[in-house]
Design a protein around this motif. Sequence first.
Motif, PDB file in Angstrom:
ATOM      1  N   THR A 316       0.814  -1.217   0.000  1.00 37.58           N
ATOM      2  CA  THR A 316       0.000   0.000   0.000  1.00 37.58           C
ATOM      3  C   THR A 316       0.845   1.263   0.000  1.00 37.58           C
ATOM      4  N   ALA A 317       2.125   1.135   0.388  1.00 35.76           N
ATOM      5  CA  ALA A 317       3.029   2.294   0.413  1.00 35.76           C
ATOM      6  C   ALA A 317       4.117   2.110  -0.629  1.00 35.76           C
ATOM      7  N   ALA A 318       3.723   1.812  -1.855  1.00 36.54           N
ATOM      8  CA  ALA A 318       4.696   1.503  -2.903  1.00 36.54           C
ATOM      9  C   ALA A 318       5.657   2.657  -3.159  1.00 36.54           C
ATOM     10  N   SER A 319       5.232   3.902  -2.910  1.00 35.26           N
ATOM     11  CA  SER A 319       6.097   5.053  -3.164  1.00 35.26           C
ATOM     12  C   SER A 319       7.074   5.311  -2.020  1.00 35.26           C
ATOM     13  N   ALA A 320       6.863   4.690  -0.868  1.00 31.74           N
ATOM     14  CA  ALA A 320       7.745   4.905   0.292  1.00 31.74           C
ATOM     15  C   ALA A 320       7.829   3.638   1.128  1.00 31.74           C
ATOM     16  N   PRO A 321       8.300   2.537   0.537  1.00 32.32           N
ATOM     17  CA  PRO A 321       8.271   1.258   1.270  1.00 32.32           C
ATOM     18  C   PRO A 321       9.182   1.238   2.487  1.00 32.32           C
ATOM     19  N   ASN A 322      10.370   1.876   2.406  1.00 37.76           N
ATOM     20  CA  ASN A 322      11.289   1.874   3.555  1.00 37.76           C
ATOM     21  C   ASN A 322      10.645   2.510   4.773  1.00 37.76           C
ATOM     22  N   LEU A 323      10.086   3.705   4.580  1.00 33.61           N
ATOM     23  CA  LEU A 323       9.482   4.440   5.691  1.00 33.61           C
ATOM     24  C   LEU A 323       8.317   3.663   6.278  1.00 33.61           C
ATOM     25  N   ALA A 324       7.385   3.228   5.424  1.00 31.91           N
ATOM     26  CA  ALA A 324       6.190   2.552   5.920  1.00 31.91           C
ATOM     27  C   ALA A 324       6.533   1.237   6.598  1.00 31.91           C
ATOM     28  N   SER A 325       7.449   0.476   6.008  1.00 27.97           N
ATOM     29  CA  SER A 325       7.837  -0.806   6.589  1.00 27.97           C
ATOM     30  C   SER A 325       8.497  -0.609   7.949  1.00 27.97           C
ATOM     31  N   THR A 326       9.321   0.445   8.072  1.00 25.13           N
ATOM     32  CA  THR A 326       9.966   0.744   9.345  1.00 25.13           C
ATOM     33  C   THR A 326       8.949   1.183  10.390  1.00 25.13           C
ATOM     34  N   LEU A 327       8.037   2.071  10.001  1.00 30.55           N
ATOM     35  CA  LEU A 327       7.024   2.542  10.945  1.00 30.55           C
ATOM     36  C   LEU A 327       6.099   1.410  11.378  1.00 30.55           C
ATOM     37  N   ASN A 328       5.908   0.414  10.506  1.00 29.94           N
ATOM     38  CA  ASN A 328       5.054  -0.709  10.888  1.00 29.94           C
ATOM     39  C   ASN A 328       5.671  -1.526  12.012  1.00 29.94           C
ATOM     40  N   GLN A 329       7.016  -1.548  12.088  1.00 33.77           N
ATOM     41  CA  GLN A 329       7.663  -2.209  13.223  1.00 33.77           C
ATOM     42  C   GLN A 329       7.356  -1.459  14.517  1.00 33.77           C
ATOM     43  N   GLY A 330       7.320  -0.132  14.428  1.00 33.22           N
ATOM     44  CA  GLY A 330       6.891   0.653  15.580  1.00 33.22           C
ATOM     45  C   GLY A 330       5.450   0.354  15.949  1.00 33.22           C
ATOM     46  N   ALA A 331       4.607   0.141  14.920  1.00 33.89           N
ATOM     47  CA  ALA A 331       3.201  -0.183  15.167  1.00 33.89           C
ATOM     48  C   ALA A 331       3.067  -1.510  15.911  1.00 33.89           C
ATOM     49  N   PHE A 332       3.840  -2.522  15.496  1.00 32.11           N
ATOM     50  CA  PHE A 332       3.815  -3.810  16.197  1.00 32.11           C
ATOM     51  C   PHE A 332       4.199  -3.635  17.670  1.00 32.11           C
ATOM     52  N   ASN A 333       5.267  -2.880  17.925  1.00 34.09           N
ATOM     53  CA  ASN A 333       5.723  -2.703  19.305  1.00 34.09           C
ATOM     54  C   ASN A 333       4.786  -1.817  20.116  1.00 34.09           C
ATOM     55  N   LEU A 334       4.145  -0.852  19.465  1.00 33.63           N
ATOM     56  CA  LEU A 334       3.116  -0.071  20.153  1.00 33.63           C
ATOM     57  C   LEU A 334       1.972  -0.986  20.572  1.00 33.63           C
ATOM     58  N   GLY A 335       1.604  -1.918  19.693  1.00 31.07           N
ATOM     59  CA  GLY A 335       0.575  -2.897  20.034  1.00 31.07           C
ATOM     60  C   GLY A 335       0.999  -3.784  21.191  1.00 31.07           C
ATOM     61  N   ASN A 336       2.291  -4.178  21.220  1.00 36.25           N
ATOM     62  CA  ASN A 336       2.799  -4.974  22.340  1.00 36.25           C
ATOM     63  C   ASN A 336       2.581  -4.254  23.668  1.00 36.25           C
ATOM     64  N   ALA A 337       2.986  -2.978  23.703  1.00 39.16           N
ATOM     65  CA  ALA A 337       2.859  -2.198  24.935  1.00 39.16           C
ATOM     66  C   ALA A 337       1.396  -1.970  25.294  1.00 39.16           C
ATOM     67  N   MET A 338       0.579  -1.663  24.290  1.00 32.98           N
ATOM     68  CA  MET A 338      -0.847  -1.443  24.541  1.00 32.98           C
ATOM     69  C   MET A 338      -1.520  -2.703  25.062  1.00 32.98           C
ATOM     70  N   GLY A 339      -1.199  -3.836  24.451  1.00 27.53           N
ATOM     71  CA  GLY A 339      -1.829  -5.086  24.873  1.00 27.53           C
ATOM     72  C   GLY A 339      -1.494  -5.429  26.311  1.00 27.53           C
TER      73      GLY A 339
END
Length: 392
Positions: A316-339
């Motif tokens: 979905t972020a074909a124009s900025a895969p590095n940024l989106a893929s990196t931020l998604n790792q932050g999203a996973f860890n944010l979910g860890n802390a939230m859970g």
Amino acid sequence: MPLSLLALAVAAFGIGTTEFVVMGLLPDVARDLGVTIPAAGLLVTGYALGVVIGAPVMAILTAALPRKATLVGLMALFIGGNVLCALAPSYGLLMGARIVTAFCHAAFFGIGSVVAADLVPRQKRAQAIALVFAGLTIANVLGVPAGTAFGQWMGWRATFWAVAVIGIAALCALIVLVPGRLPMAHGGILKEFRVLGNGQVMLAMLISVLCSASLFCVFTYISPLLSEVTGLSAPAITGALLLFGVGLTAGNMLGGRLADWKLMPSLIGTILALLVVLLAFVPGARAPVPALALLLIWGVLAFALVPLLQLRVVDTAASAPNLASTLNQGAFNLGNAMGAWIGAVAITHGIAYGHLPFVSVGLSLLALLASLLSAALDRPAVRRPSPVECGE
């Protein structure tokens, strides 16, 4: 699969080991540094927050750099962070070293995912991403128990020295095996950040947060659940967690194949299956055999979502895969802390350990709704013919 993916997986193994191994060494760390065990436990939280904060920071700092050089630099940062952990004379400096180490986490997995997808044919991209993340799951099965045992035998600092050695091996493998000429993103960091205005990218990251929160809402408290509800002994709980780790590893590889087959149908179907397992876990946790069977299936489904969601973000972020893929790792860890926090709030307000899966069901339902919305937005709008086209 090219050998360069093995180099990425070895690095992922080291990162996964250093993230979680401190949990098994908390009493040793607390005793050596003169702090309480709960204070030592914050070293886990500090690492997770370091990943969340480090994701956008490292995305900005590495946006214009060649991908191989970035991966090598991140692994050098990882080695340095673990050496600082091994040498830290105080709790504050150990916390700082953990945060420094965490800064490489999101960027490495984010850029590593994009590199892995670029190294293979399009129809094998998710399997390549899954192979990288296999290093993370194997770290939970082998690295964390081995690191804990080694630290209890030789002292907790020895574990961080050992992880630094793994980092050196990964660094050498990256230099030798990863090709130097890899495609780079173009257009500047400001253009990359515009991708966050894409609703599909944000929906994909929201699903990552919710799926992670659903997992850690229960998994954070799995030991007391298995002890008080299932009636397992301490050695049996260790075996159960090993079984769960096997499920994570199998699920990771399964998710890669599903994503290369049909991404969104597989994502929605996996979340639906996860809902069934979580609902069954409430009565099933009362007896050892069904509890262990459901734990294994839960592990498979929970980590099958990782390559699915990582590839969804990259697509979905074909124009900025590095940024989106990196931020998604932050999203996973944010979910860890939230859970973990949501689970703590639920327990504090009287929810029994055996009923925590109901809370995870609510989070998974939200993830399912977001997935259905994302799939609906993928469909092209049906254009109604004009009166002229109809001959009116």
